[in-house]
Design an enzyme around this catalytic site. Sequence first.
Site, PDB file in Angstrom:
ATOM      1  CG  HIS A  54      -1.779  -1.246   1.282  1.00  0.00           C
ATOM      2  ND1 HIS A  54      -2.344  -1.689   2.435  1.00  0.00           N
ATOM      3  CD2 HIS A  54      -2.115  -2.167   0.328  1.00  0.00           C
ATOM      4  CE1 HIS A  54      -2.999  -2.823   2.216  1.00  0.00           C
ATOM      5  NE2 HIS A  54      -2.857  -3.139   0.940  1.00  0.00           N
TER       6      HIS A  54
ATOM      7  CG  ASP B  34      -3.443  -5.398  -2.611  1.00  0.00           C
ATOM      8  OD1 ASP B  34      -2.970  -4.548  -1.837  1.00  0.00           O
ATOM      9  OD2 ASP B  34      -4.244  -6.289  -2.259  1.00  0.00           O
TER      10      ASP B  34
ATOM     11  CG  HIS C 152       0.107  -9.642  -2.600  1.00  0.00           C
ATOM     12  ND1 HIS C 152       0.097  -8.319  -2.984  1.00  0.00           N
ATOM     13  CD2 HIS C 152      -0.709  -9.731  -1.528  1.00  0.00           C
ATOM     14  CE1 HIS C 152      -0.680  -7.632  -2.156  1.00  0.00           C
ATOM     15  NE2 HIS C 152      -1.184  -8.469  -1.268  1.00  0.00           N
TER      16      HIS C 152
HETATM   17 ZN   LIG Z   1      -3.774  -4.795  -0.003  1.00  0.00          ZN
END
Ligand SMILES: [Zn+2]
Length: 307
Positions: free
Chosen positions: A84, A245, A268
Site C-alpha cells: 500500500h 495491491d 501478490h
Molecule cells: Zn492490499
Amino acid sequence: MLSLKQRTVKQAIKLSGIGLHSGKTLHLNIIPASENFGIQFCRVDLPQKPMIPAHANQIHSTDLNTTIAVSADPSSPRVATIEHLMAAFAGLEIDNVLVEINGPEIPVMDGSAAPFVEAILDVGITEQNAKRSYYIVKDTFELRQADKWIRIEPARYTSYEMAIDFRSQVIGQQSLRVDWTSVEALESIFLSRTFCHVNDVNAMRKAGLALGGSLENAIVVSDSEVMNPEGLRFDDEFVRHKMLDCIGDLTLMGAPLIGKITAYKSGHGLHAAFMKALWQIRLEKLTLVEPERPRENNPPISIAHLA
Ligand SMILES: [Zn+2]
C-alpha cells in the site's frame, strides 16, 4: 501525468501505526533521497541497519502480503506489507525515498493507502534534475496460473482493468477499469481498504497471524454481510483494493510501466511471477525510455472526505 523528472518528498515524514501481523506499534520515517537512489527500506531496529531495495528481485514471500528481504536466505532481514505504501509512491510519482522502519512490517494504518498519500501531500513533493525512466511495453505479454491471469499490452498511457470473483455474496463478481491519466483518477483506489473473510481471520489468529487486524484496518465480511459498522467506502471497494495491491506490487519493477494492464483474480503471488517473467523477456518486450508526453497540469488531489 507522467513526470519527466525524478521526484522525492520535500521533508521527512514520520508515521506510526499497528503492524497487521505482529500487532505491535511500528514507526516509519519517509526521508528525501537523492536522484537515482530509488526506493529503499532500512531496518533501523537491527544492528547493521540493513537496506532492502524495493525491487521485484528482493521479493521474499507473497502470502497475504508482499514481503521483501535482503537476500533469499530464510533468516534474512525483511519488511512485510509494503504494497500500500508502494502504491502511494507510484500514484504520486515518487522515485527516490529512504523508508526507515523499526520492525519487520509496514504499519497497516486504516488498511488503505490514503494515510500515506495524505502524509506525502502534507509535506509536498520536490522535482529533481535527473530524468525519470519508464518501461514502455512493445508486445503483449500474459501470464496465467490456473484460472487467474494478468496481461500487459502496448498503449500510449497506463490503464488498469481488473475483475474479481469471490464466493462471499457481499463481494461476488466486480470489475473496474481506471485510466491512469491523472493522480485524481487513483483517489478512490488509494482510499480502498484491504479485506478478508471472518473465517480467515479466525484461522490466521490461530496461526499467530493478523494479531493487529481489526475492523479499524480491514473490511471483514461474512458470507452475507459486511461486519464493519461504517460499511463500505465504495460499493466496489473490494476490486478497487485489488487494483491498489496490483499498482503497489508492479512498482517493484523499479520504473513505471506504460501499457494496458488487465488482470483476473490476480494477487501478490501472480504479480510477483509476472514481474519475474517480464524481467526474463525484458530485452525483447520492454525498453527503458523517456516518456513521450510532458506532465500536464498537476492539480493537487483532495481526499478530504476521508476525515
Ligand atoms: Zn492490499
